[in-house]
Design a protein around this motif. Sequence first.
Motif, PDB file in Angstrom:
ATOM      1  N   ILE A 170      50.823  58.164 -19.070  1.00  0.00           N
ATOM      2  CA  ILE A 170      49.771  57.244 -18.595  1.00  0.00           C
ATOM      3  C   ILE A 170      49.626  57.411 -17.079  1.00  0.00           C
ATOM      4  CG2 ILE A 170      49.290  54.757 -18.219  1.00  0.00           C
ATOM      5  CD1 ILE A 170      48.998  55.150 -21.053  1.00  0.00           C
ATOM      6  N   CYS A 171      48.386  57.400 -16.592  1.00  0.00           N
ATOM      7  CA  CYS A 171      48.159  57.452 -15.147  1.00  0.00           C
ATOM      8  C   CYS A 171      48.482  56.079 -14.553  1.00  0.00           C
ATOM      9  CB  CYS A 171      46.712  57.828 -14.867  1.00  0.00           C
ATOM     10  SG  CYS A 171      46.279  57.635 -13.131  1.00  0.00           S
ATOM     11  N   ILE A 172      49.282  56.070 -13.477  1.00  0.00           N
ATOM     12  CA  ILE A 172      49.681  54.768 -12.917  1.00  0.00           C
ATOM     13  C   ILE A 172      48.519  54.089 -12.185  1.00  0.00           C
ATOM     14  CG2 ILE A 172      52.139  55.340 -12.649  1.00  0.00           C
ATOM     15  CD1 ILE A 172      51.537  55.640  -9.607  1.00  0.00           C
ATOM     16  N   ASN A 173      47.436  54.872 -11.931  1.00  0.00           N
ATOM     17  CA  ASN A 173      46.305  54.310 -11.202  1.00  0.00           C
ATOM     18  C   ASN A 173      45.156  53.926 -12.142  1.00  0.00           C
ATOM     19  OD1 ASN A 173      44.578  53.683  -8.980  1.00  0.00           O
ATOM     20  ND2 ASN A 173      43.672  55.730  -9.200  1.00  0.00           N
ATOM     21  N   CYS A 174      44.569  54.927 -12.836  1.00  0.00           N
ATOM     22  CA  CYS A 174      43.376  54.634 -13.653  1.00  0.00           C
ATOM     23  C   CYS A 174      43.718  54.394 -15.121  1.00  0.00           C
ATOM     24  CB  CYS A 174      42.336  55.740 -13.513  1.00  0.00           C
ATOM     25  SG  CYS A 174      42.763  57.267 -14.370  1.00  0.00           S
ATOM     26  N   LYS A 175      44.996  54.509 -15.483  1.00  0.00           N
ATOM     27  CA  LYS A 175      45.496  54.213 -16.844  1.00  0.00           C
ATOM     28  C   LYS A 175      45.005  55.194 -17.913  1.00  0.00           C
ATOM     29  CE  LYS A 175      47.309  50.536 -14.983  1.00  0.00           C
ATOM     30  NZ  LYS A 175      48.547  50.758 -14.274  1.00  0.00           N
ATOM     31  N   ILE A 229      50.186  65.152 -12.854  1.00  0.00           N
ATOM     32  CA  ILE A 229      49.199  64.247 -12.242  1.00  0.00           C
ATOM     33  C   ILE A 229      47.983  64.054 -13.145  1.00  0.00           C
ATOM     34  CG2 ILE A 229      49.801  64.639  -9.796  1.00  0.00           C
ATOM     35  CD1 ILE A 229      47.276  66.538  -9.804  1.00  0.00           C
ATOM     36  N   CYS A 230      47.241  63.004 -12.837  1.00  0.00           N
ATOM     37  CA  CYS A 230      46.043  62.650 -13.594  1.00  0.00           C
ATOM     38  C   CYS A 230      44.891  63.583 -13.190  1.00  0.00           C
ATOM     39  CB  CYS A 230      45.690  61.198 -13.284  1.00  0.00           C
ATOM     40  SG  CYS A 230      44.183  60.640 -14.071  1.00  0.00           S
ATOM     41  N   ASN A 231      44.198  64.174 -14.188  1.00  0.00           N
ATOM     42  CA  ASN A 231      43.079  65.077 -13.886  1.00  0.00           C
ATOM     43  C   ASN A 231      41.909  64.304 -13.294  1.00  0.00           C
ATOM     44  OD1 ASN A 231      44.667  66.957 -15.149  1.00  0.00           O
ATOM     45  ND2 ASN A 231      43.580  66.804 -17.111  1.00  0.00           N
ATOM     46  N   ASN A 232      41.889  63.029 -13.561  1.00  0.00           N
ATOM     47  CA  ASN A 232      40.807  62.145 -13.157  1.00  0.00           C
ATOM     48  C   ASN A 232      40.917  61.716 -11.697  1.00  0.00           C
ATOM     49  OD1 ASN A 232      38.599  60.840 -14.162  1.00  0.00           O
ATOM     50  ND2 ASN A 232      39.737  59.013 -14.809  1.00  0.00           N
ATOM     51  N   CYS A 233      42.114  61.248 -11.303  1.00  0.00           N
ATOM     52  CA  CYS A 233      42.258  60.630  -9.975  1.00  0.00           C
ATOM     53  C   CYS A 233      43.450  61.171  -9.176  1.00  0.00           C
ATOM     54  CB  CYS A 233      42.353  59.110 -10.121  1.00  0.00           C
ATOM     55  SG  CYS A 233      43.927  58.566 -10.785  1.00  0.00           S
ATOM     56  N   GLN A 234      44.152  62.163  -9.721  1.00  0.00           N
ATOM     57  CA  GLN A 234      45.261  62.837  -9.019  1.00  0.00           C
ATOM     58  C   GLN A 234      46.501  61.962  -8.772  1.00  0.00           C
ATOM     59  OE1 GLN A 234      42.032  64.315  -8.268  1.00  0.00           O
ATOM     60  NE2 GLN A 234      42.998  65.818  -9.594  1.00  0.00           N
TER      61      GLN A 234
HETATM   62 ZN    ZN Z   1      44.200  58.509 -13.060  1.00  0.00          ZN
END
Ligand code: ZN
Length: 246
Positions: free
Chosen positions: A125-130, A147-152
């Motif tokens: 799970i992304c800790i920022n955008c979930k 890392i998240c592909n969406n928000c890094q």
């Molecule tokens: Zn994210």
Amino acid sequence: MDLYKEIAELIKTSNYVVVFTGAGISVESGIPPFRGPNGLWSKYDPEEFAHIKSFLKNPFKVWGMLRDMFYLIYNSKPNLAHKVLAELEKLGYLKSIITQNIDGLHQLAGNKKVIEYHGNYRKLICINCKNSYPLEKQKIQELPYPICNNCQAPLKPDVIFFGEPIPLDIMKQAEEEALKCSLMLIIGTSGMVYPAANLPYIAKSNEAIIIEINLEQTSYTYSISDYFLKGKAGEMLFKIFQNIIT
Ligand code: ZN
Ligand code: NAD
């Protein structure tokens, strides 16, 4: 009467049996528990590495431990103890499992009603955008950390770290099962991680019979356990099971 036979009879005649498991049930699958001598946790202190503050401060460092854990979990298979519990559910003798484990082995063994109190390490799970990601070897190997592909932002396994709250719906479901049960089987937990460790006390407050299986005595043993079986989860459960099916 033989102790295993007596316990088998209790399980057969109880109308709502719930099982509460901890890391000890997965030891025979090769995943070390937090407490007791073992490889992984003598390298990483869980109080430090499994704390959310450590993760947020230094995801690179904590991912060192998470990668090691990933390989242990990824390569593990359900053991005899998990398999007996799956059979008991199939036969209608077991209503649900509340587990503190994050290894997903109860579901792999075939149990359908599993409440994962501390989440599951089979999803990231992304800790920022979930955003959520399936657990893949390639993703785990990303450096310095996945890392998240969406928000890094850093990705984190979908598990509850020390210092994080238990989701309310999970807490509610687990408490309901603990209150509802007429018999609780506690397997392989030291009973030291709260609030999970409260569940057997909740069961006892509603007069459930408590049966405990562990290699060593715990804080439950003399306070609420009606029966204590000292031994390995797989061996003990198999002996009970043999008496259930005969
Ligand atoms: Zn994210
Ligand atoms: P713990 O490590 O505190 O205690 C493990 C208990 O299992 C001990 O009391 C030990 O005597 C007993 N045990 C060891 N081997 C056994 C065996 N073969 N048969 C029966 N009992 C055995 O574990 P805990 O109480 O679950 O608390 C640790 C926390 O760490 C949990 O909340 C869990 O989320 C997490 N954890 C999970 C895993 C996993 O998913 N497999 C592994 C390590 C830690």
